[in-house]
Enzyme design. Structure first.
Site, PDB file in Angstrom:
ATOM      1  N   TYR A   8     -79.945 -50.760  15.531  1.00  9.25           N
ATOM      2  CA  TYR A   8     -79.543 -50.912  16.939  1.00  9.25           C
ATOM      3  C   TYR A   8     -79.795 -49.629  17.739  1.00  9.25           C
ATOM      4  CZ  TYR A   8     -76.740 -54.476  14.486  1.00  9.25           C
ATOM      5  OH  TYR A   8     -76.317 -55.486  13.676  1.00  9.25           O
ATOM      6  N   TYR A 136     -70.699 -64.155  16.263  1.00  6.08           N
ATOM      7  CA  TYR A 136     -71.674 -63.299  15.578  1.00  6.08           C
ATOM      8  C   TYR A 136     -71.684 -63.688  14.104  1.00  6.08           C
ATOM      9  CZ  TYR A 136     -74.052 -59.445  13.360  1.00  6.08           C
ATOM     10  OH  TYR A 136     -74.933 -58.711  12.601  1.00  6.08           O
ATOM     11  N   ASP A 230     -66.744 -68.478   8.831  1.00  5.38           N
ATOM     12  CA  ASP A 230     -67.335 -67.183   8.516  1.00  5.38           C
ATOM     13  C   ASP A 230     -66.214 -66.142   8.588  1.00  5.38           C
ATOM     14  OD1 ASP A 230     -68.581 -64.733   8.478  1.00  5.38           O
ATOM     15  OD2 ASP A 230     -70.091 -65.214  10.002  1.00  5.38           O
ATOM     16  N   LYS A 259     -68.412 -58.134   3.616  1.00  5.85           N
ATOM     17  CA  LYS A 259     -67.792 -56.898   4.099  1.00  5.85           C
ATOM     18  C   LYS A 259     -66.697 -56.348   3.173  1.00  5.85           C
ATOM     19  CE  LYS A 259     -69.627 -56.448   8.521  1.00  5.85           C
ATOM     20  NZ  LYS A 259     -69.830 -57.544   9.453  1.00  5.85           N
TER      21      LYS A 259
HETATM   22  C1  LIG Z   1     -71.055 -58.384   9.523  1.00 10.51           C
HETATM   23  C2  LIG Z   1     -70.989 -59.846   9.683  1.00 10.51           C
HETATM   24  C3  LIG Z   1     -72.017 -60.687   9.187  1.00 10.51           C
HETATM   25  C4  LIG Z   1     -73.268 -60.133   8.541  1.00 10.51           C
HETATM   26  O1  LIG Z   1     -73.008 -59.437   7.380  1.00 10.51           O
HETATM   27  P1  LIG Z   1     -74.108 -58.396   6.813  1.00 10.51           P
HETATM   28  O2  LIG Z   1     -73.541 -57.955   5.508  1.00 10.51           O
HETATM   29  O3  LIG Z   1     -74.222 -57.299   7.821  1.00 10.51           O
HETATM   30  O4  LIG Z   1     -75.385 -59.149   6.659  1.00 10.51           O
HETATM   31  C5  LIG Z   1     -71.864 -62.052   9.354  1.00 10.51           C
HETATM   32  N1  LIG Z   1     -70.779 -62.578   9.949  1.00 10.51           N
HETATM   33  C6  LIG Z   1     -69.786 -61.810  10.424  1.00 10.51           C
HETATM   34  C7  LIG Z   1     -68.594 -62.457  11.038  1.00 10.51           C
HETATM   35  C8  LIG Z   1     -69.853 -60.413  10.314  1.00 10.51           C
HETATM   36  O5  LIG Z   1     -68.877 -59.655  10.814  1.00 10.51           O
END
Ligand SMILES: *Cc1c(COP(=O)(O)O)cnc(C)c1O
Length: 414
Positions: A8, A136, A230, A259
């Protein structure tokens, strides 16, 4: 610096980045000897703080035995144990765990699962995703197609991206009706609805109530559409419960984790499915299998870190630490509401957000915080904190004070 390409970042104008040499707890030590108090725990992965001795020990132990072995045809104890524990700890009967190597890939696999689920059941044409404004879900191409179209610059990639369906969160009865109509109209084309439960993270740290999540789940159930949660951002305690879905009593059909899964030590993610999803892939026909397999999936070292991280959720008072952080963030950030140019101050769990009318050059603001000894990474119109759950009370107070003291001058300049 000549050879790395930063995320970014406009490399032409980028300032010299800080160089980290070591971490400990909520501190990042720099090459020049300075220490920064970390307010965001490396994109909220390091939930137990950096270098937690229990995770370090598990890593050392696994490193001696087997840092990696392929998962295609082989299994190993760290993955078997982790899968069983994730199945137990996640809501409801999310019993089938597919390991991947990063969050974006977990979302890719979830979408692939959803599309193939319908094909395997003999329903053709159900290949579209419904996702929400400000959502996101990662930076890979298919993930971009379900992110907020403005934030992820859909226009730039429109010739490549699959066209999905964008929805507004059903925050009240009127928008619930709109959402219901949207699914009713398109149900024969829709594979799944994707949502970040309770907090939309990288799309702007926007909160919604458990009631909204419950409505989404109900409307999906009413129209027979799969629900993908997610929880890559909100999972593992960030919103005050181990998983955000718990607060709404919702069990999604498919769940994405990442994460914080390894406590921030290594990259690992997972896509979990409920039995009805998993069973749609069981058949005599090999073509019905899930055709996916990242080279480093279920990496034993990463699984060992994740198991150690789950141990810590069991043996250390993480969720009460989150509750204490929530209280302290609320008090510590409250004065920001009085600052001219601040639109909103909001806190949920260990997430504190100050939203401004405009922040201007966020990289310069980041540098200003770093000069004062803090690692805070504002983006778009928000300054936020997502600290480690083990952060010291004084460290967190220093972070909130830094934001309250820096913003008035910053906002009056821009
Ligand atoms: C960070 C994130 C992703 C992507 O994860 P990466 O390990 O960076 O590929 C997908 N969904 C959410 C909600 C996130 O916060």
């Amino acid at each position: 610096m000549q050879h790395v390409w930063l995320p970014y970042t406009q490399m032409r104008t980028a300032r010299q980045p800080l160089e980290a040499v070591s971490t400990q707890g909520s501190l990042i030590r720099l090459k020049d000897g300075r220490e920064l108090i970390d307010g965001i725990a490396s994109w909220w992965t390091a939930c137990h703080g950096y270098n937690h001795p229990h995770i370090q020990a598990a890593l050392r132990d696994q490193l001696e035995k087997m840092p990696h072995v392929m998962f295609g045809g082989l299994v190993h104890e760290p993955a078997l144990r982790l899968a069983e524990r994730l199945a137990q700890k996640t809501p409801g009967d999310l019993n089938h765990v597919f390991f991947v190597d990063s969050g974006s890939v977990a979302v890719e696999v979830a979408m692939k699962m959803a599309v193939q689920y319908w094909l395997n059941r003999g329903e053709r044409g159900r290949a579209k995703m419904v996702s929400f404004r400000y959502g996101y879900h990662g930076d890979t191409m298919a993930c971009m197609s379900v992110c907020d179209p403005d934030e992820s610059m859909h226009s730039l990639f429109k010739d490549y991206l699959p066209k999905q369906i964008l929805a507004e969160l059903p925050v009240d009865p009127a928008s619930e009706q709109t959402f219901d109509d949207l699914l009713a109209r398109n149900r024969n084309q829709i594979a799944a609805v994707l949502i970040e439960p309770l907090v939309q993270g990288a799309g702007g740290m926007k909160f919604h109530s458990p009631e909204v999540l419950r409505r989404v789940a109900q409307v999906c159930a009413r129209h027979g559409v799969l629900l993908i949660a997610d929880e890559i951002f909100v999972g593992f305690g960030r919103t005050g419960t181990l998983f955000a879905c718990e607060q709404a009593g919702v069990t999604p059909d498919i769940l994405c984790l990442g994460k914080g899964l390894t406590g921030g030590a290594l990259s690992l993610a997972a896509t979990l499915a409920r039995p009805h999803v998993y069973h749609a892939f069981l058949a005599d026909d090999p073509a019905r299998a899930l055709m996916h397999g990242p080279t480093f999936m279920a990496n034993p070292l990463a699984c060992a870190a994740a198991n150690a991280s789950l141990d810590l959720f069991e043996t250390e008072p993480r969720l009460s630490q989150v509750a204490a952080i929530e209280t302290q963030l609320r008090e510590g950030l409250a004065p920001c509401a009085q600052i001219r140019g601040v639109l909103d101050v909001r806190v949920k769990g260990a997430i504190g957000v100050v939203q401004c009318a405009t922040l201007g050059d966020t990289a310069a603001l980041r540098a200003t915080f770093a000069e004062k000894g803090f690692w805070i990474r504002p983006f778009a119109d928000i300054v936020y904190l997502t600290p480690a759950f083990t952060i010291g009370k004084d460290q967190l107070a220093a972070l909130t004070t830094a934001i309250c003291e820096t913003l008035p001058e910053w906002l009056s300049r821009s």
